[in-house]
Design a protein around this motif. Structure first.
Motif, mmCIF file in Angstrom:
data_model
loop_
_atom_site.group_PDB
_atom_site.id
_atom_site.type_symbol
_atom_site.label_atom_id
_atom_site.label_comp_id
_atom_site.label_asym_id
_atom_site.label_seq_id
_atom_site.Cartn_x
_atom_site.Cartn_y
_atom_site.Cartn_z
ATOM 1 N N ASP A 37 1.032 -5.331 -0.675
ATOM 2 C CA ASP A 37 1.207 -4.021 -0.049
ATOM 3 C C ASP A 37 1.792 -4.137 1.357
ATOM 4 O O ASP A 37 1.791 -5.208 1.970
ATOM 5 C CB ASP A 37 -0.140 -3.298 0.043
ATOM 6 C CG ASP A 37 -0.556 -2.690 -1.292
ATOM 7 O OD1 ASP A 37 0.049 -3.027 -2.326
ATOM 8 O OD2 ASP A 37 -1.501 -1.875 -1.294
ATOM 9 N N ASP A 38 2.228 -2.968 1.838
ATOM 10 C CA ASP A 38 2.655 -2.794 3.236
ATOM 11 C C ASP A 38 3.887 -3.601 3.597
ATOM 12 O O ASP A 38 4.040 -4.041 4.751
ATOM 13 C CB ASP A 38 1.505 -3.117 4.212
ATOM 14 C CG ASP A 38 0.323 -2.170 4.055
ATOM 15 O OD1 ASP A 38 0.309 -1.408 3.074
ATOM 16 O OD2 ASP A 38 -0.574 -2.196 4.901
ATOM 17 N N HIS A 103 4.946 2.796 -1.355
ATOM 18 C CA HIS A 103 3.582 2.843 -0.799
ATOM 19 C C HIS A 103 3.521 3.964 0.252
ATOM 20 O O HIS A 103 2.796 3.854 1.218
ATOM 21 C CB HIS A 103 3.285 1.465 -0.180
ATOM 22 C CG HIS A 103 1.849 1.169 0.121
ATOM 23 N ND1 HIS A 103 0.797 1.552 -0.668
ATOM 24 C CD2 HIS A 103 1.284 0.484 1.160
ATOM 25 C CE1 HIS A 103 -0.342 1.115 -0.131
ATOM 26 N NE2 HIS A 103 -0.070 0.481 0.976
ATOM 27 N N HIS A 107 2.307 5.591 5.227
ATOM 28 C CA HIS A 107 0.999 4.988 4.943
ATOM 29 C C HIS A 107 -0.114 6.004 5.206
ATOM 30 O O HIS A 107 -1.126 5.711 5.827
ATOM 31 C CB HIS A 107 0.772 3.721 5.773
ATOM 32 C CG HIS A 107 -0.181 2.761 5.107
ATOM 33 N ND1 HIS A 107 -1.527 2.741 5.368
ATOM 34 C CD2 HIS A 107 0.017 1.806 4.169
ATOM 35 C CE1 HIS A 107 -2.119 1.809 4.635
ATOM 36 N NE2 HIS A 107 -1.195 1.229 3.892
ATOM 37 N N PRO A 146 -2.015 4.201 -0.467
ATOM 38 C CA PRO A 146 -2.588 3.565 0.727
ATOM 39 C C PRO A 146 -4.100 3.748 0.766
ATOM 40 O O PRO A 146 -4.615 4.813 0.392
ATOM 41 C CB PRO A 146 -1.907 4.309 1.877
ATOM 42 C CG PRO A 146 -0.585 4.737 1.308
ATOM 43 C CD PRO A 146 -0.894 5.102 -0.121
ATOM 44 N N HIS A 236 -1.514 -8.477 0.795
ATOM 45 C CA HIS A 236 -0.546 -7.879 1.707
ATOM 46 C C HIS A 236 0.514 -8.918 2.063
ATOM 47 O O HIS A 236 0.241 -10.119 2.036
ATOM 48 C CB HIS A 236 -1.227 -7.393 2.993
ATOM 49 C CG HIS A 236 -2.068 -6.163 2.778
ATOM 50 N ND1 HIS A 236 -3.315 -6.214 2.199
ATOM 51 C CD2 HIS A 236 -1.815 -4.847 3.025
ATOM 52 C CE1 HIS A 236 -3.800 -4.991 2.113
ATOM 53 N NE2 HIS A 236 -2.918 -4.144 2.599
HETATM 54 ZN ZN LIG Z 1 -1.367 -0.269 2.542
#
Ligand SMILES: [Zn+2]
Length: 318
Positions: A37-38, A103, A107, A146, A236
């Protein structure tokens, strides 16, 4: 709320541990799908050079081990970074054959902003995704919520779900959380202070904690479904994971888990279990299905080591 504090508040996950009841673990051969993620990444102090560097290391590590992966982009992160370099970092994932998903742009969470605003933020995030991957009008797109927050009320959650369906998105659930963001930020902090011993301690603690969580989530799947299910790991894009990818893969391998693409993991019927969870707090999907089916999770859930969690809380509040 700044981007960084929003990203770091992932610790507010309502982890399913509170629901634990006795159950037995398993050693059956299983599967695991890795999701990151992110993207382009999380860092204690955002620095385009470092983020570009760990993206390359992470992608190369995954390629070297021939492991499929899915990355979820927070397009708005690029606003504060070197856009050209970040686009290049993201293109590494595409050129390596990995899947990219959305995503959101900012966020955000449907628990904190109106649902219509949240849905608009999803579409805003799609622009960068589709400029990188040339989204086909017929192919589904992946979406990750998120904070794993899907809506404070069932009506909100259903509205988001309908929006995602209407825009041909598939939600990517999470069935393995090792709170890597706690270790990642403290690792970045130790490295910034040139404290190699502390960084090494944090990395080793992260690996140990990950192995513990693999065991606990598998045992919980046994308790809820009576069998192993393919796990979908939430990780992440970070320097910690770039530095640890070989060790993480060794942990999965020792647990008898074979890495598979996200779409393959989700072919398991467990992933068709209804999800009527509604809360302002996020929760992983094993916890949701435990509630849905009225079956307990496994005992033995533990939090990350307190020394590292305490440092993380201190960094997060600075
Ligand atoms: Zn995230």
């Amino acid at each position: 709320m700044s981007f960084r504090s929003k990203l770091l508040s992932c610790l507010s996950f309502c982890l399913a541990a509170a629901l634990t009841q006795p159950a037995a673990a398993t050693s059956h051969r299983g599967q695991i799908a890795l999701t990151f993620d992110d993207l382009p990444g999380i860092m204690l102090s955002d620095n385009s050079n470092d983020i570009a560097h760990f993206n390359r290391a992470l992608v190369n590590g995954l390629k070297r081990h021939r492991v499929p992966a899915t990355g979820f982009i927070v397009a708005g992160k690029l606003e504060d970074l070197d856009q050209r370099r970040m686009r290049h970092a993201l293109s590494l994932w595409v050129h390596a054959g990995f899947t990219l998903g959305n995503h959101t742009y900012s966020h955000e969470s449907p628990s904190r902003i109106p649902v219509d605003e949240y849905n608009a933020d999803i579409l805003k995030g799609q622009t960068l995704l589709c400029s990188l991957t040339r989204c086909s009008p017929r192919a589904p797109l992946w979406f990750r919520h998120p904070y794993l927050e899907t809506g404070a009320t069932l009506a909100d959650a259903q509205k988001v779900d309908q929006f995602l369906t209407d825009h041909r998105y598939r939600t990517a659930p999470v069935t393995l959380v090792s709170q890597d963001w706690v270790f990642s930020e403290t690792y970045d902090d130790a490295l910034a202070r040139h404290d190699a011993a502390e960084a090494s301690h944090i990395r080793q603690s992260y690996l140990t904690y990950t192995a513990t969580m693999v065991t606990w989530y598998r045992a919980s799947a046994q308790s809820v479904f009576g069998r192993d299910i393919p796990l979908v790991a939430l990780l992440h894009a970070s320097k910690l994971n770039a530095d640890s990818i070989g060790d993480l893969l060794a942990i999965y391998r020792r647990a008898g888990l074979r890495t598979v693409p996200l779409a393959k993991a989700m072919r398991d019927p467990a992933y068709k279990t209804p999800d009527t969870y509604a809360s302002a707090k996020g929760m992983d999907w094993i916890g949701r299905w435990s509630l849905q089916l009225g079956r307990p999770l496994a005992p033995g859930y533990v939090d990350p080591p307190e020394d590292i969690a305490a440092t993380y809380r201190k960094i997060d509040s600075d």
